[in-house]
Design a protein around this motif. Structure first.
Motif, PDB file in Angstrom:
ATOM      1  N   ARG A   4       0.840  -1.219   0.000  1.00 29.85           N
ATOM      2  CA  ARG A   4       0.000   0.000   0.000  1.00 29.85           C
ATOM      3  C   ARG A   4       0.860   1.249   0.000  1.00 29.85           C
ATOM      4  N   VAL A   5       1.976   1.171   0.711  1.00 30.95           N
ATOM      5  CA  VAL A   5       2.903   2.300   0.755  1.00 30.95           C
ATOM      6  C   VAL A   5       3.401   2.614  -0.655  1.00 30.95           C
ATOM      7  N   GLN A  59       0.773   4.335  -2.724  1.00 35.57           N
ATOM      8  CA  GLN A  59       0.582   5.752  -2.401  1.00 35.57           C
ATOM      9  C   GLN A  59       1.732   6.606  -2.924  1.00 35.57           C
ATOM     10  N   MET A  60       2.937   6.059  -2.835  1.00 33.75           N
ATOM     11  CA  MET A  60       4.095   6.872  -3.220  1.00 33.75           C
ATOM     12  C   MET A  60       4.303   6.931  -4.733  1.00 33.75           C
TER      13      MET A  60
END
Lengths: 240, 504
Positions: free
Chosen positions: A183-184, A187-188
């Protein structure tokens, strides 16, 4: 279906337009989200998919083809666009054009001709005189990092009425990452100046298997390592 | 000099209740009040230097960005279960605890050295409420000890109380952490409130409000303070670390010592105050949907107006009084009834008939009667059964759930005919939100609202009738607290509702 398993909206759109017979699509957005990969592999690509990376120095040889000296004789070698037109001989293939905006003037003009509607598109082989037309099922996917579609030349924009902004890595690509980074990474992928690409996350993920996490982060992210690790720690509070 | 900076990476943070987006991150000095995060605008201002304190501050603001409510914050405040200040203080506690849990040493590094002065100031101004909130806000960090040091310099008893309060707050939060969901950013299915983890903040903030509302005993002025000149420095640390046992009268203390019995009483009282034990979900009220039924039945004499003799006027209607009345009140004047609003809990546990409504109208001219019950759908849940001397011919379908107790009482208060008109809430105290179980938090909210707005509470309709008759005779109405509400109050505050509010 869990949040991680569900297909992000941008990729759902891509799937939907492919499933419903749209044959000219622009995928745009931040780099490293898997636009080219999905252009080459998703949808009906049984007849082959052919990639064309545009640069200022490329020539029409990459697009349509060129004569090549082979065993003392010149032989015609088809370019990516022509190969995609012909596909497997029965069905047309998929042409994936990367960074079309970077192509020079003459190549751009040829590409416009090759990407024209099937009724208008044709090309004559200078050696055999054979007239090629795109076989049924020929599709074209263009990928670019341009954010503003208004910057595209009007003739090109007209040929690609469907444009989808890809702002998240494809879930299939994310599966290559450890679960805690998925998920990180998503998002990035679209974090503007602070963007961290899927490839960087993959490198970090790979390195941390053999090194201390802090060391792995330092190697991949440099000065940002501490802040990124702190952010990952804070983000992990829901799991702790 | 090229000094390294560490700008935080809030884009990495993921939430279930808010869409991700790009942030604006700016640097600032590591001073209390400067670092902040505006969740709705995605703005973060934090110190970016390499010290451990700045790193903890960054982690603190990042944790706010991760778990605190943004656009939903006004909705939480509007619920009115806890005050805004208490919510803010307890949210600091939650955020600091979560930071500690994920590996940031808040106990060692999070302090800007101004807390001792804050503690001294709080006691000097006798700001008990502010001191309680500050003690909770910095609990579990390096600031906490310094703040209590400042407090103890002027009032060791306060220091002891605040240490106990913050310790308990920390334990409640720890317990919630162990239960899970403390950092959840999910959305509550029943109430639609998010983030779910903030429900714990609200629950503890409601407790904190009750603690902060207590009046600490005023100290007696000390006639001759004993000076400890030489040992002052050496003792300061030792005394600050202590828990207030073994009184030492300090030279710079301008506040005297309160008798032990009063102190013990106050301390015990604080210990009796506990938060709501319900740790799951977000209790909430339903939306009040009122239907005005046709009020077809006229109850004679209940319009609320009547004529009484007067010694001034235009037309003498009572000439006989010229001879019989010492004040010779031969004229008439019209007076209006007191009016009033009766809010009827018409849930399954209550029962009343049309006849009883009529009796009420006869006893209290001009009274408005509102009955409410939640039928588990999105339809009407409250009905005006009587108003201005008229009442319904047929009662609607009642006797379902509660759902809207507080909104109904609020409606009653808002629709008083006159400021002094009584509002009577008839309920057995089994309050709950729509499709929810009994909630201590909601019950406490009703109790607090009724006390604040002087709403009379009675468990039966007959009691309401008695109160109305008493008021008609000029007596004061009196609340008869339902057993369930008394139990809730005792559980929450460790004391009796009737003892704490005897005049009510």
């Amino acid at each position: 279906m869990s949040e991680e398993q569900s297909l992000p909206d941008c990729w759902t759109k891509f799937q939907q337009v492919l499933d419903n017979g749209i044959d000219r699509i622009i995928l745009y957005g931040p780099p490293g989200t898997g636009k080219t990969y999905c252009g080459l592999t998703h949808g009906s690509v049984e007849a082959g998919s052919f990639r064309l990376v545009c640069t200022e120095d490329m020539t029409n040889a990459d697009v349509t083809g060129s004569f090549m000296l082979e065993k003392g004789d010149f032989r015609w070698l088809s370019g990516a666009a022509l190969k995609a037109w012909d596909g497997d001989g029965v069905q047309g293939g998929r042409l994936v054009v990367d960074e079309i905006d970077k192509a020079g003037g003459d190549v751009f003009a040829t590409l416009l001709a090759m990407l024209d509607t099937p009724d208008s598109a044709s090309w004559e082989n200078p050696q055999s005189g054979k007239v090629h037309r795109p076989k049924p099922g020929f599709t074209a996917v263009m990928t670019t990092n341009i954010e503003e579609m208004r910057e595209l030349p009007p003739a090109l924009a007209d040929r690609f009425p469907v444009r989808i902004r890809i702002d998240q890595p494809h879930p299939d690509a994310l599966k290559l990452l450890s679960r805690d980074l998925r998920r990180v990474c998503t998002q990035m992928a679209d974090a503007g100046e602070r963007r961290i690409s899927l490839r960087q996350w993959m490198s970090f993920d790979s390195l941390r298997k053999g090194l201390e996490q802090a060391r792995a982060a330092e190697i991949v992210f440099g000065d940002r390592a501490e802040s990124i690790l702190d952010a990952i720690a804070v983000n992990g509070v829901t799991r702790s | 000099m090229n000094e390294t900076t560490h700008f935080p990476e809030p884009e990495i943070l993921t939430r279930r209740d808010v869409e991700a987006g790009r942030w604006t991150v700016e640097g600032c000095a590591p001073k209390r009040g400067l670092p902040h995060v505006i969740l709705t605008e995605r703005i973060m201002k934090v110190p970016v230097d390499t010290t451990e304190m700045s790193r903890c501050i960054r982690a603190h603001e990042m944790m706010h960005a991760k778990v605190s409510p943004g656009a939903e914050y006004p909705a939480w405040i509007k619920r009115d279960l806890a005050s805004k200040e208490a919510l803010a203080a307890v949210e600091e506690l939650r955020v600091n605890l979560l930071c500690q849990k994920v590996g940031f040493d808040m106990k060692k590094h999070l302090s800007d050295d101004g807390e001792t002065a804050d503690g001294e100031r709080a006691v000097a101004t006798r700001d008990w409420r502010g001191a309680v909130f500050m003690a909770i806000a910095c609990a579990g960090t390096a600031s906490h000890k310094k703040f209590l040091t400042g407090v103890r310099r002027h009032d060791r008893f306060w220091g002891k109380c605040l240490k106990d309060i913050s310790g308990r707050g920390l334990r409640f939060m720890e317990k919630a952490y162990r239960e899970g969901n403390l950092a959840s950013t999910g959305i509550d299915n029943t109430s639609g409130m998010a983030p779910l983890g903030f429900a714990t903040t609200e629950r503890i903030a409601e407790w904190l409000d009750r603690i902060a509302a207590q009046e600490p005993p005023e100290p007696e002025p000390e006639p001759e303070p004993v000076t400890v000149p030489d040992e002052d420095k050496a003792d300061e640390t030792e005394a600050d670390e202590g828990d207030g046992e073994g009184e030492r009268h300090r030279a710079h203390s301008n506040i005297g010592i309160t008798p032990d019995s009063i102190k013990e009483g106050f301390g015990e009282r604080l210990k009796g105050i506990t938060p709501d034990r319900n740790q799951y979900g977000v209790p909430c009220w339903g939306e009040l949907r009122i239907e005005k039924l046709p009020l077809t039945t006229l109850v004679p004499g209940t319009i609320g107006k009547k004529r009484i003799p007067s010694n001034m006027g235009r037309s003498p209607r009572r000439l006989h009084r010229y001879l019989t009345d010492p004040e010779m009140r031969i004229f008439d004047r019209t007076i209006k009834g007191k009016g009033g609003v009766i809010v009827l809990d018409a849930s399954g546990s209550m029962d009343f008939t049309k006849k009883e409504i009529r009796t009420i109208l006869e006893a209290a001219p001009g009274v408005t009667v509102l009955a409410y019950t939640d039928r588990g759908d999105n339809g009407t849940n409250a009905w005006v059964l009587a108003n201005k001397g008229r009442m319904v011919d047929e009662l609607p379908d009642l006797c379902h759930g509660n759902g809207v107790d507080l909104p109904a009482i609020e409606w009653g208060v808002a629709h008083k005919q006159r400021p002094n008109s009584p509002v009577i809430w008839v309920s057995d105290g089994g309050v709950c939100g729509p499709s929810q179980g009994f909630s201590n938090a909601l019950a406490m909210q009703c109790i607090k609202y009724c006390i604040k707005n002087r709403v009379l509470v009675v468990p039966h309709l007959e009691d309401a009738l008695t109160q109305l008759q008493n008021m008609k005779r000029g007596q004061k109405g009196k609340t008869i607290w339902p057993r369930q509400l008394r139990t809730v109050y005792r559980q929450a505050n460790g004391s009796s509702l009737t003892t704490d509010h005897p005049s009510y």
